[in-house]
Design an enzyme around this catalytic site. Structure first.
Site, PDB file in Angstrom:
ATOM      1  N   HIS A   1      -4.994   4.874  -0.237  1.00 19.71           N
ATOM      2  CA  HIS A   1      -4.875   3.421  -0.346  1.00 19.71           C
ATOM      3  C   HIS A   1      -5.077   2.964  -1.790  1.00 19.71           C
ATOM      4  O   HIS A   1      -4.679   1.862  -2.148  1.00 19.71           O
ATOM      5  CB  HIS A   1      -5.924   2.742   0.535  1.00 19.71           C
ATOM      6  CG  HIS A   1      -5.616   2.840   1.982  1.00 19.71           C
ATOM      7  ND1 HIS A   1      -5.735   4.009   2.706  1.00 19.71           N
ATOM      8  CD2 HIS A   1      -5.173   1.908   2.841  1.00 19.71           C
ATOM      9  CE1 HIS A   1      -5.391   3.781   3.957  1.00 19.71           C
ATOM     10  NE2 HIS A   1      -5.045   2.517   4.068  1.00 19.71           N
ATOM     11  N   SER A   2      -5.674   3.793  -2.592  1.00 19.69           N
ATOM     12  CA  SER A   2      -6.006   3.446  -3.967  1.00 19.69           C
ATOM     13  C   SER A   2      -5.289   4.367  -4.946  1.00 19.69           C
ATOM     14  O   SER A   2      -5.459   5.593  -4.895  1.00 19.69           O
ATOM     15  CB  SER A   2      -7.528   3.576  -4.167  1.00 19.69           C
ATOM     16  OG  SER A   2      -7.863   3.561  -5.530  1.00 19.69           O
TER      17      SER A   2
END
Length: 130
Positions: free
Chosen positions: A12-13
């Site tokens: 997600h990052s």
């Protein structure tokens, strides 16, 4: 010698994926192709179908590709990409993100095949820290 298994880190990052990629490359080998698919296309937290697909292509050197998602929607996104673009030489690992990536990279660096790299990544869940 056959081509090394490639590794795709789906997070997600973008920063988390990039940081883990640096660690994996330092521990593993420059011979193991590692690609990241972190964050959304506009730089937010989340996952991107297009980034996952692109990373799979970038990591593919002919030895197969192990896709390692961090959690939640990254798993769903990776599965959707593989549903839309099925390949027998691309697998998703059900493994801890950091430990699985390190185990996969070390095993891939030894020249192991895709199934062995997958097993190594997934067995990393059983390694105790204390």
């Amino acid at each position: 010698m056959s081509a090394h298994v490639g590794i795709v880190l789906v997070s997600h990052s973008a920063e988390l994926a990039a940081g883990l990629c640096l660690l994996v490359r330092q521990i593993g080998s420059d011979a193991v192709p590692v690609a990241t698919a972190g964050g959304t296309d506009d730089g937010r937290i989340g996952t991107s179908y297009d980034r996952v697909l692109s990373a799979m292509k970038d990591a593919d050197r002919g030895g197969g590709v192990l896709v390692l998602p961090d959690l939640g929607s990254s798993v769903l996104t990776a599965r959707t990409v593989l549903d839309d673009h099925p390949r027998p030489d691309v697998v998703i690992a059900d493994a801890p993100f950091v430990e699985g990536a390190v185990a996969a990279a070390v095993t891939a660096a030894s020249g192991a095949d895709l199934q062995t790299v997958l097993t190594s990544a997934e067995e990393a869940r059983h390694v105790r820290k204390l």
